[in-house]
Design a protein around this motif. Sequence first.
Motif, PDB file in Angstrom:
ATOM      1  N   PRO A   1       0.741  -1.209  -0.074  1.00  0.00           N
ATOM      2  CA  PRO A   1      -0.003  -0.004   0.047  1.00  0.00           C
ATOM      3  C   PRO A   1       0.904   1.040   0.050  1.00  0.00           C
ATOM      4  O   PRO A   1       1.821   1.475   0.722  1.00  0.00           O
ATOM      5  N   GLY A   2       0.519   2.256  -0.762  1.00  0.00           N
ATOM      6  CA  GLY A   2       1.448   3.624  -0.793  1.00  0.00           C
ATOM      7  C   GLY A   2       2.486   3.478  -1.743  1.00  0.00           C
ATOM      8  O   GLY A   2       3.081   4.252  -2.217  1.00  0.00           O
ATOM      9  N   PHE A   3       2.745   2.368  -2.498  1.00  0.00           N
ATOM     10  CA  PHE A   3       3.615   2.101  -3.735  1.00  0.00           C
ATOM     11  C   PHE A   3       3.350   3.047  -4.686  1.00  0.00           C
ATOM     12  O   PHE A   3       2.374   3.244  -5.141  1.00  0.00           O
ATOM     13  N   SER A   4       4.473   3.460  -5.266  1.00  0.00           N
ATOM     14  CA  SER A   4       4.558   4.300  -6.489  1.00  0.00           C
ATOM     15  C   SER A   4       5.673   4.204  -7.264  1.00  0.00           C
ATOM     16  O   SER A   4       6.624   3.576  -6.798  1.00  0.00           O
ATOM     17  N   TYR A   5       5.420   4.442  -8.688  1.00  0.00           N
ATOM     18  CA  TYR A   5       6.524   4.202  -9.428  1.00  0.00           C
ATOM     19  C   TYR A   5       6.820   5.438 -10.267  1.00  0.00           C
ATOM     20  O   TYR A   5       6.168   5.557 -11.120  1.00  0.00           O
ATOM     21  N   ASP A   6       7.786   6.091 -10.079  1.00  0.00           N
ATOM     22  CA  ASP A   6       8.373   7.254 -10.809  1.00  0.00           C
ATOM     23  C   ASP A   6       9.733   7.202 -11.223  1.00  0.00           C
ATOM     24  O   ASP A   6      10.687   6.606 -10.457  1.00  0.00           O
ATOM     25  N   SER A   7      10.166   8.239 -12.007  1.00  0.00           N
ATOM     26  CA  SER A   7      11.545   8.004 -12.746  1.00  0.00           C
ATOM     27  C   SER A   7      12.532   8.621 -11.588  1.00  0.00           C
ATOM     28  O   SER A   7      13.701   8.235 -11.644  1.00  0.00           O
ATOM     29  N   GLY A   8      12.168   9.191 -10.733  1.00  0.00           N
ATOM     30  CA  GLY A   8      12.957  10.030  -9.659  1.00  0.00           C
ATOM     31  C   GLY A   8      13.422   9.220  -8.480  1.00  0.00           C
ATOM     32  O   GLY A   8      14.647   9.197  -7.960  1.00  0.00           O
ATOM     33  N   THR A   9      12.530   8.123  -8.397  1.00  0.00           N
ATOM     34  CA  THR A   9      12.715   7.334  -7.221  1.00  0.00           C
ATOM     35  C   THR A   9      12.944   5.881  -7.718  1.00  0.00           C
ATOM     36  O   THR A   9      13.117   4.956  -6.789  1.00  0.00           O
ATOM     37  N   ASN A  10      13.302   5.817  -8.807  1.00  0.00           N
ATOM     38  CA  ASN A  10      13.643   4.334  -9.463  1.00  0.00           C
ATOM     39  C   ASN A  10      14.947   3.838  -8.780  1.00  0.00           C
ATOM     40  O   ASN A  10      15.905   4.438  -8.649  1.00  0.00           O
ATOM     41  N   GLU A  11      14.760   2.301  -8.725  1.00  0.00           N
ATOM     42  CA  GLU A  11      16.214   2.048  -8.107  1.00  0.00           C
ATOM     43  C   GLU A  11      17.079   1.781  -9.190  1.00  0.00           C
ATOM     44  O   GLU A  11      18.238   1.690  -8.618  1.00  0.00           O
ATOM     45  N   HIS A  12      16.747   1.715 -10.391  1.00  0.00           N
ATOM     46  CA  HIS A  12      18.074   1.541 -11.333  1.00  0.00           C
ATOM     47  C   HIS A  12      18.248   2.681 -12.279  1.00  0.00           C
ATOM     48  O   HIS A  12      17.084   3.117 -12.860  1.00  0.00           O
ATOM     49  N   PHE A  13      19.252   3.376 -12.373  1.00  0.00           N
ATOM     50  CA  PHE A  13      19.526   4.553 -13.155  1.00  0.00           C
ATOM     51  C   PHE A  13      20.822   4.518 -14.099  1.00  0.00           C
ATOM     52  O   PHE A  13      21.657   3.667 -13.750  1.00  0.00           O
ATOM     53  N   LEU A  14      20.657   4.726 -15.297  1.00  0.00           N
ATOM     54  CA  LEU A  14      21.786   4.426 -16.386  1.00  0.00           C
ATOM     55  C   LEU A  14      22.628   5.618 -16.113  1.00  0.00           C
ATOM     56  O   LEU A  14      22.442   6.686 -15.885  1.00  0.00           O
ATOM     57  N   THR A  15      23.906   4.981 -16.237  1.00  0.00           N
ATOM     58  CA  THR A  15      25.116   6.153 -16.026  1.00  0.00           C
ATOM     59  C   THR A  15      25.151   6.633 -17.615  1.00  0.00           C
ATOM     60  O   THR A  15      24.777   6.221 -18.597  1.00  0.00           O
ATOM     61  N   ALA A  16      26.081   7.741 -17.697  1.00  0.00           N
ATOM     62  CA  ALA A  16      26.692   8.597 -18.883  1.00  0.00           C
ATOM     63  C   ALA A  16      26.927   7.103 -20.085  1.00  0.00           C
ATOM     64  O   ALA A  16      26.735   7.576 -20.916  1.00  0.00           O
ATOM     65  N   ALA A  17      27.967   6.579 -19.271  1.00  0.00           N
ATOM     66  CA  ALA A  17      28.436   5.642 -20.268  1.00  0.00           C
ATOM     67  C   ALA A  17      27.374   4.747 -20.925  1.00  0.00           C
ATOM     68  O   ALA A  17      27.317   4.363 -22.113  1.00  0.00           O
ATOM     69  N   GLU A  18      26.548   4.094 -20.123  1.00  0.00           N
ATOM     70  CA  GLU A  18      25.461   3.166 -20.286  1.00  0.00           C
ATOM     71  C   GLU A  18      24.637   4.031 -21.578  1.00  0.00           C
ATOM     72  O   GLU A  18      24.225   3.343 -22.528  1.00  0.00           O
ATOM     73  N   LEU A  19      24.197   5.340 -21.281  1.00  0.00           N
ATOM     74  CA  LEU A  19      23.464   5.991 -22.097  1.00  0.00           C
ATOM     75  C   LEU A  19      24.053   6.108 -23.655  1.00  0.00           C
ATOM     76  O   LEU A  19      23.574   5.945 -24.401  1.00  0.00           O
ATOM     77  N   ARG A  20      25.434   6.318 -23.576  1.00  0.00           N
ATOM     78  CA  ARG A  20      25.966   6.499 -24.573  1.00  0.00           C
ATOM     79  C   ARG A  20      26.033   5.379 -25.555  1.00  0.00           C
ATOM     80  O   ARG A  20      25.870   5.445 -26.985  1.00  0.00           O
ATOM     81  N   GLU A  21      26.282   4.085 -24.866  1.00  0.00           N
ATOM     82  CA  GLU A  21      25.950   2.976 -25.731  1.00  0.00           C
ATOM     83  C   GLU A  21      24.829   2.745 -26.380  1.00  0.00           C
ATOM     84  O   GLU A  21      24.612   2.356 -27.370  1.00  0.00           O
ATOM     85  N   LEU A  22      23.587   3.038 -25.473  1.00  0.00           N
ATOM     86  CA  LEU A  22      22.400   2.780 -26.131  1.00  0.00           C
ATOM     87  C   LEU A  22      21.886   3.612 -26.958  1.00  0.00           C
ATOM     88  O   LEU A  22      21.330   3.207 -27.929  1.00  0.00           O
ATOM     89  N   ILE A  23      22.512   4.815 -27.101  1.00  0.00           N
ATOM     90  CA  ILE A  23      22.222   5.506 -27.960  1.00  0.00           C
ATOM     91  C   ILE A  23      22.731   5.313 -29.268  1.00  0.00           C
ATOM     92  O   ILE A  23      22.142   5.490 -30.501  1.00  0.00           O
ATOM     93  N   GLN A  24      24.070   4.695 -29.238  1.00  0.00           N
ATOM     94  CA  GLN A  24      24.730   4.265 -30.446  1.00  0.00           C
ATOM     95  C   GLN A  24      23.875   3.175 -31.171  1.00  0.00           C
ATOM     96  O   GLN A  24      23.931   2.843 -32.285  1.00  0.00           O
ATOM     97  N   ILE A  25      23.156   2.110 -30.005  1.00  0.00           N
ATOM     98  CA  ILE A  25      22.620   1.073 -30.603  1.00  0.00           C
ATOM     99  C   ILE A  25      21.024   1.419 -31.035  1.00  0.00           C
ATOM    100  O   ILE A  25      20.797   1.021 -32.234  1.00  0.00           O
ATOM    101  N   HIS A  26      20.626   2.404 -30.385  1.00  0.00           N
ATOM    102  CA  HIS A  26      18.878   2.582 -30.744  1.00  0.00           C
ATOM    103  C   HIS A  26      18.684   3.810 -31.598  1.00  0.00           C
ATOM    104  O   HIS A  26      17.517   3.917 -32.062  1.00  0.00           O
ATOM    105  N   VAL A  27      19.747   4.791 -31.808  1.00  0.00           N
ATOM    106  CA  VAL A  27      19.464   6.048 -32.482  1.00  0.00           C
ATOM    107  C   VAL A  27      20.065   6.014 -33.740  1.00  0.00           C
ATOM    108  O   VAL A  27      20.979   4.923 -34.031  1.00  0.00           O
TER     109      VAL A  27
END
Length: 337
Positions: free
Chosen positions: A304-330
């Motif tokens: 009860p009271g659980f919420s799911y938002d991007s600010g309190t998420n348990e998993h955050f991508l790092t800048a390095a991970e984002l750079r790799e994902l951008i090269q794959i998906h963009v």
Amino acid sequence: MLNNKSILITGGTGSFGKAFVRTVLQRYPDIKRLVIFSRDELKQYDMAQEFSDTKYTGIRYFIGDVRDEARLRRALEGIDIVIHAAALKQVPAAEYNPFECIKTNVLGAQNLIEACLDSKVQRVVALSTDKAAAPINLYGATKLCSDKLFVAANNIKGSRDIRFSVVRYGNVMGSRGSVIPFFLDKRASGVLPITDAAMTRFNISLQEGVDMVLWSIEHALGGEVLVPKIPSYRITDVAEAIGPECARPVIGVRPGEKIHEEMITASDSFNTVDIGKYYAILPMGARYSIQDYCQQMGGVPVAPGFSYDSGTNEHFLTAAELRELIQIHVDPHHSVE
């Protein structure tokens, strides 16, 4: 699962539609018919260059608007499965032209529901958005209305063999109008404008969105709003991944924009179930109880009271991970190298 089935996708010439069509044609070569329903003849022409009806004999292109119920009924003849991706999505345009947004996103949704109930469609999956959770702009409010219409359609199906479900996910990596292609285009100027240094967003690839819809076609019981478990990113880390040497002036949050994306509010928690890869927000007054749903789907109720938002998420991508994902998906011309 989809072999020998007939599928219609509204808004089929958009980013999701093209990815969905590409995936379905690759995985289910024996699909009976795949109808691309949209109102833009040029986009249909462009899409037909990749997916021609000579190479893929089951593909069809229907000019039509979800505001036109008669045209929807014609397009739905012989259709087994419907994916509803048509919507007016630009927040500023919706604020300036509110009833146009309502006519497409709300009245268009109801038109589709009515037409599906009067046809032999068996599965309907509607695409939602994080902006439908506790909406603060008109676009989000219309998508919340749309979600409610599709969920409630299960109450009036009677003995028909049809299920209506909704999938809700946040920011699609590289989608038109989103921050990543914007930063990639602005990088050459040496300036990446930041709305707010605290801003976060969920991240999902287009393919993950397609896979979620395909999963829901096969597994959804009807009436649930499905939400994926996906990582978040900080806007500052996106800027670091794309233009580490660029200036980052803070320009302020735009009207109708949230600091963090929300997909499940605390008020939803009492009807939300964790089913592994996804959360499912169950409808009040459904034909099944939360306990029945958990038993059938192998899930457990959230606290009860659980919420799911991007600010309190348990998993955050790092800048390095984002750079790799951008090269794959963009697109390759947006390389961050």
